[in-house]
Design a protein around this motif. Structure first.
Motif, short mmCIF file in Angstrom:
data_model
loop_
_atom_site.label_atom_id
_atom_site.label_comp_id
_atom_site.label_asym_id
_atom_site.label_seq_id
_atom_site.Cartn_x
_atom_site.Cartn_y
_atom_site.Cartn_z
N SER A 76 -134.89 85.95 10.24
CA SER A 76 -136.13 86.22 9.51
C SER A 76 -137.18 86.64 10.55
O SER A 76 -136.98 86.43 11.75
N PHE A 77 -138.27 87.25 10.08
CA PHE A 77 -139.32 87.64 11.02
C PHE A 77 -140.69 87.62 10.36
O PHE A 77 -140.81 87.67 9.14
N THR A 78 -141.72 87.57 11.20
CA THR A 78 -143.11 87.71 10.78
C THR A 78 -143.81 88.64 11.76
O THR A 78 -143.70 88.47 12.97
N LEU A 79 -144.52 89.61 11.22
CA LEU A 79 -145.37 90.50 12.01
C LEU A 79 -146.80 90.24 11.55
O LEU A 79 -147.09 90.31 10.36
N SER A 80 -147.67 89.88 12.50
CA SER A 80 -149.04 89.52 12.13
C SER A 80 -150.05 90.01 13.16
O SER A 80 -149.70 90.28 14.31
N PHE A 81 -151.32 90.12 12.71
CA PHE A 81 -152.41 90.37 13.64
C PHE A 81 -152.54 89.16 14.54
O PHE A 81 -152.09 88.06 14.20
N GLY A 84 -153.55 85.85 13.13
CA GLY A 84 -152.64 85.15 12.23
C GLY A 84 -152.48 85.80 10.86
O GLY A 84 -151.63 85.37 10.08
N THR A 85 -153.26 86.83 10.57
CA THR A 85 -153.12 87.52 9.29
C THR A 85 -151.77 88.22 9.25
O THR A 85 -151.46 89.06 10.10
N VAL A 86 -150.96 87.87 8.26
CA VAL A 86 -149.60 88.41 8.16
C VAL A 86 -149.62 89.83 7.62
O VAL A 86 -150.24 90.11 6.59
N ILE A 87 -148.92 90.72 8.33
CA ILE A 87 -148.77 92.11 7.91
C ILE A 87 -147.48 92.26 7.11
O ILE A 87 -147.44 92.91 6.08
N ASP A 88 -146.42 91.65 7.60
CA ASP A 88 -145.13 91.70 6.91
C ASP A 88 -144.32 90.48 7.30
O ASP A 88 -144.46 89.94 8.40
N GLN A 89 -143.47 90.08 6.37
CA GLN A 89 -142.64 88.91 6.58
C GLN A 89 -141.31 89.15 5.89
O GLN A 89 -141.28 89.68 4.78
N LEU A 90 -140.23 88.79 6.57
CA LEU A 90 -138.91 88.91 5.97
C LEU A 90 -138.30 87.51 5.95
O LEU A 90 -138.12 86.89 7.00
N PRO A 91 -137.97 87.00 4.75
CA PRO A 91 -137.35 85.68 4.68
C PRO A 91 -135.88 85.73 5.09
O PRO A 91 -135.28 86.80 5.13
N GLY A 92 -135.32 84.57 5.39
CA GLY A 92 -133.89 84.48 5.70
C GLY A 92 -133.06 84.94 4.51
O GLY A 92 -133.56 85.10 3.40
N ASN A 93 -131.80 85.18 4.74
CA ASN A 93 -130.86 85.64 3.72
C ASN A 93 -131.24 87.00 3.14
O ASN A 93 -130.89 87.32 2.02
N SER A 94 -131.95 87.81 3.93
CA SER A 94 -132.35 89.15 3.47
C SER A 94 -131.56 90.27 4.12
O SER A 94 -131.54 91.38 3.61
N LEU A 95 -130.94 89.99 5.27
CA LEU A 95 -130.24 91.03 6.02
C LEU A 95 -128.74 90.84 5.93
O LEU A 95 -128.24 89.71 5.90
N GLY A 96 -128.02 91.96 5.95
CA GLY A 96 -126.57 91.92 5.94
C GLY A 96 -126.01 91.74 7.35
O GLY A 96 -126.75 91.71 8.34
N ASN A 97 -124.72 91.62 7.44
CA ASN A 97 -124.03 91.42 8.71
C ASN A 97 -123.72 92.75 9.38
O ASN A 97 -123.33 93.71 8.70
N GLN A 98 -123.90 92.81 10.67
CA GLN A 98 -123.59 93.98 11.49
C GLN A 98 -124.13 95.27 10.89
O GLN A 98 -123.41 96.24 10.68
N GLU A 99 -125.44 95.27 10.64
CA GLU A 99 -126.08 96.46 10.10
C GLU A 99 -127.40 96.70 10.83
O GLU A 99 -127.97 95.80 11.42
N SER A 100 -127.83 97.94 10.77
CA SER A 100 -129.10 98.31 11.37
C SER A 100 -130.15 98.41 10.26
O SER A 100 -129.91 99.01 9.22
N ASN A 101 -131.30 97.79 10.51
CA ASN A 101 -132.39 97.76 9.54
C ASN A 101 -133.66 98.23 10.23
O ASN A 101 -133.89 97.89 11.39
N SER A 102 -134.50 98.98 9.52
CA SER A 102 -135.75 99.40 10.14
C SER A 102 -136.88 99.39 9.11
O SER A 102 -136.66 99.59 7.92
N TRP A 103 -138.09 99.14 9.64
CA TRP A 103 -139.31 99.11 8.86
C TRP A 103 -140.35 99.94 9.59
O TRP A 103 -140.50 99.82 10.80
#
Length: 185
Positions: A76-81, A84-103
Motif C-alpha cells: 500500500s502507499f500514501t503520497l502527501s504534501f 500531511g495533506t493526502v494527495i493519493d492513497q492506495l490500500p492493501g489488496n489493490s495490486l496484483g502479483n508480478q505486475e507493473s502499475n503506474s499513476w
C-alpha cells in the motif's frame, strides 16, 4: 544609407531590445523582447531579451511506478504534501502479483512525502521469500529526473521518502539586465 553614412549593425525600432538611437540607418538586425526562459510555458527561442512575461507551470507532471513481487496485495502507499495533506492513497489488496502499475500526477511546487508499506514486513524483497523477482518503485518527473527510487527491496514493513519540486527556472537575477528573471534564485 547609400551615401556611406550608415553605421553598421544598427536597429532603429524603439520597441526592439537592441534599439540604438545613434544609428542613422536600420540594417535589419533588430531583436525583440519575449520570454527567454526555456522552463516557461511561453518560452520564445527568438526573443532577444526577456520582457518579464514568462509564465511558469503551476505543476510538474510526475509518474509513480510500482512493480510488484509475488505478493502485490501486501503493498500500500500514501503520497502527501509535507504538511500531511493526502494527495493519493492506495490500500492493501489493490495490486496484483508480478505486475507493473503506474499513476500520473501533476504536483504543485513544494515538498512531498511518499510512504510505501508492506503488511508481511519484507518490502518488495520477493527473492527472499521464494519469488523469482523483487519488486521496485520510483517516482520520476516528465523530463526523466528520478525523484524517488527504491533502495533495498527488503525495506521491512515500510519506508518513506521526501522530495521537493520547483519550477524556478533560475537565470539572471540582476534587475538591471535585459534578461532579468524575477523568479531566478
Amino acid at each position: 544609407c547609400d551615401d556611406g553614412s550608415c553605421i553598421p549593425g544598427g536597429c532603429l525600432d524603439s520597441t526592439a531590445c537592441n534599439y540604438d538611437s545613434t544609428i542613422a540607418c536600420d540594417n535589419g538586425s533588430c531583436s525583440y523582447p519575449g520570454c527567454t526562459d526555456p522552463g516557461a510555458t511561453n518560452y520564445n527561442s527568438t526573443a532577444g531579451c526577456d520582457d518579464g512575461s514568462c509564465i511558469f507551470p503551476t505543476c510538474t507532471d510526475v509518474t509513480l511506478t510500482i512493480d510488484t513481487d509475488c505478493w502485490g496485495g501486501e503493498v500500500s502507499f500514501t503520497l502527501s504534501f509535507e504538511d500531511g495533506t493526502v494527495i493519493d492513497q492506495l490500500p492493501g489488496n489493490s495490486l496484483g502479483n508480478q505486475e507493473s502499475n503506474s499513476w500520473d500526477y501533476c504536483l504543485e511546487n513544494g515538498c512531498y512525502d511518499f510512504e510505501i508499506l508492506d503488511t508481511f514486513g519484507d518490502g518488495l524483497f520477493g527473492t527472499g521469500s521464494g519469488c523469482a523477482v523483487d519488486g521496485n518503485y520510483s517516482i520520476m518527473d516528465d523530463v526523466g529526473n528520478v525523484l524517488v527510487q527504491m533502495g533495498d527491496p527488503n525495506y521491512g514493513a515500510g519506508t518513506s521518502h521526501q522530495f521537493c519540486l520547483s519550477s524556478d527556472g533560475g537565470g539572471c537575477d540582476d534587475i538591471t539586465a535585459c534578461n532579468y528573471n524575477p523568479a531566478a534564485s
